[in-house]
Design a protein around this motif. Structure first.
Motif, short mmCIF file in Angstrom:
data_model
loop_
_atom_site.label_atom_id
_atom_site.label_comp_id
_atom_site.label_asym_id
_atom_site.label_seq_id
_atom_site.Cartn_x
_atom_site.Cartn_y
_atom_site.Cartn_z
N TRP A 204 61.71 37.60 47.26
CA TRP A 204 63.05 37.17 46.86
C TRP A 204 62.98 36.18 45.70
CZ3 TRP A 204 67.35 39.50 47.47
CH2 TRP A 204 67.55 40.32 48.59
N ALA A 205 61.93 35.33 45.70
CA ALA A 205 61.76 34.42 44.57
C ALA A 205 61.55 35.19 43.28
CB ALA A 205 60.58 33.48 44.83
N THR A 206 60.81 36.30 43.38
CA THR A 206 60.63 37.17 42.21
C THR A 206 61.95 37.77 41.77
OG1 THR A 206 58.35 37.72 42.80
CG2 THR A 206 59.52 39.28 41.40
N ASN A 207 62.74 38.23 42.74
CA ASN A 207 64.01 38.89 42.42
C ASN A 207 64.98 37.98 41.69
OD1 ASN A 207 63.10 41.21 43.73
ND2 ASN A 207 64.05 40.66 45.68
N VAL A 208 65.04 36.72 42.11
CA VAL A 208 66.07 35.81 41.56
C VAL A 208 65.61 35.11 40.30
CG1 VAL A 208 67.08 35.47 43.84
CG2 VAL A 208 65.34 33.86 43.01
N ASP A 209 64.37 35.32 39.89
CA ASP A 209 63.89 34.72 38.64
C ASP A 209 64.35 35.58 37.47
OD1 ASP A 209 62.59 33.44 36.62
OD2 ASP A 209 60.55 33.87 37.32
#
Length: 421
Positions: A204-209
């Motif tokens: 999710w951290a990857t997605n929202v970056d």
């Protein structure tokens, strides 16, 4: 999991630990954050496998309220072998086969995208038995033939269900990056690459970056420095393509695997190879970037090989310049019969609507939006409807489940294949 890479030899021996050093491009990102494969056909008996189709169709029910005019639906086929599920009825409407191309790649790609959620580690599949990830578990069970079979190692499932030998099952966890996937090949000339989708908070951290990063996979002279920094805006016609920073960073850690296990198979073979790159959700975004990377690293036009992309519910990867450069190469190879994109969107899945166009992101081509009618038959929307806004409902989330994509693509491919035989 750290940065585990499992290599598998063509002899079928047990996976062995191996190490792949990062390429300069991948290291920079980390520091900053057969012969003829295209001729395979499927018989109606192969499509009617009861173990696969019972599992797929029992996993959830088709929306009973979905109704559309037959004139606005593009059918995949006129007749089909019977399914074992409770919802299916053979189609009686005339077939429209204008979109029924590269069905074999679509069929295989959907399975690769689902199987990327498992690996050779014991217990991986059991972690998906939760309300959020159960659709992933059911997709793997459908492919494997049941819950017990689904617990087998990925390398076994690839060989038993698809005839592929695993070359590399990779898992990289560096800081905020958590990237998994595999590379495999078949004796008939296929080479496949698949990426896992979102399963945890790091994903999710990857997605929202959603910061934009400059990149250009398509200029050989810049291949050693394709990540040249962050940019929230661009100026002038010469500005380089940009892409989603989180997706690029997640892809970068897998580039050494591609360079070590995939590219040599293309470079060292004079016989035709068919490359299929696939992924669901976040995995679909990484697969999109991987195709762009392969197009920049290898000259498919001057080789006997071909490359195909299949994504399920993938978010947008890059901006208009990135898409423009990528699609220019894709169209050139399409004209030579060497490339295709199938960007599948199931019904009202919300994930393909992000990151928003407002932020400068655009989709690559090849949209194939599949919906189902009240009887469970899968249709491809064509014309204006395929670009219509999604209906606000809880289906925005459940439509993203891998099992729904697997069921819908299976039915579409099955009936399209029946129409063009």
């Amino acid at each position: 999991r750290g940065s585990r890479i499992f290599a598998r030899s063509t002899s079928g021996s047990s996976p062995a630990h191996c190490s792949c050093s990062m390429s300069p491009a991948a290291h920079m990102i980390h520091q900053t954050s057969t012969e003829a494969a295209a001729q395979r056909k499927f018989s109606s008996s192969e499509w009617a496998s009861p173990t696969i189709q019972r599992a797929a169709w029992r996993s959830d029910v088709t929306r009973a309220h979905f109704q559309r005019s037959p004139q606005k639906l593009a059918l995949g086929g006129a007749t089909t072998p019977p399914l074992s599920g409770p919802c299916f009825h053979p189609a009686e409407e005339p077939a429209a086969i204008c979109s029924a191309t590269h069905l074999d790649e679509l069929h295989i790609g959907a399975r690769l995208a689902c199987l990327a959620y498992t690996d050779d580690e014991p217990g991986t599949i059991l972690a998906y038995n939760t309300p959020v990830l159960r659709g992933t578990l059911r997709a793997i069970e459908a492919i494997a033939g049941g819950p017990e079979e689904a617990e087998k190692p990925l390398s076994s499932l690839l060989q038993e269900q698809l005839g592929y030998i695993a070359d590399c099952i990779f898992s990289h966890q560096h800081g905020e990056v958590d990237t998994q996937g595999f590379i495999a090949h078949s004796s008939s000339g296929d080479i496949v690459l698949a990426f896992r989708g979102t399963t945890n908070s790091l994903d999710w951290a990857t997605n929202v970056d959603t910061r934009m990063a400059e990149c250009d996979f398509f200029e050989p002279a810049q291949s050693a420095s394709w990540f040249t920094g962050l940019s929230l805006c661009c100026s002038g016609d010469a500005a380089p393509p940009r892409a989603h920073h989180g997706f690029m960073t997640a892809l970068a850690v897998a580039l050494p695997d591609i360079e070590t296990h995939l590219l040599p198979q293309l470079e060292q073979s004079a016989s035709p190879k068919r490359v299929i790159v696939a992924g669901h959700s976040l995995g679909g975004a990484l697969a999109t970037g991987a195709l762009a990377y392969l197009l920049g690293k290898f000259d498919f036009a001057a080789s006997p090989h071909e490359v195909h992309l299949v994504t399920l519910g993938a978010p947008r990867f890059g901006d208009a310049r990135f898409v423009g450069k990528m699609m220019a190469q894709v169209k050139q190879l399409e004209g030579m019969g060497k490339c295709s994109i199938r960007r599948v969107v199931h019904h009202d899945d919300a994930v393909p609507t992000v990151p928003p166009e407002l932020f400068g992101f655009e989709h690559v081509g090849g949209l194939c939006r599949l919906v189902e009618d009240i009887s469970g038959r899968s249709f491809e929307l064509e014309g204006e409807e395929e670009l219509a806004a999604r209906t606000l409902s809880t289906e925005l989330v459940t439509d993203h489940e891998p099992v729904r994509y697997l069921r819908s693509t299976d039915d579409f491919v099955q009936r399209s294949g029946a129409a063009i035989k």
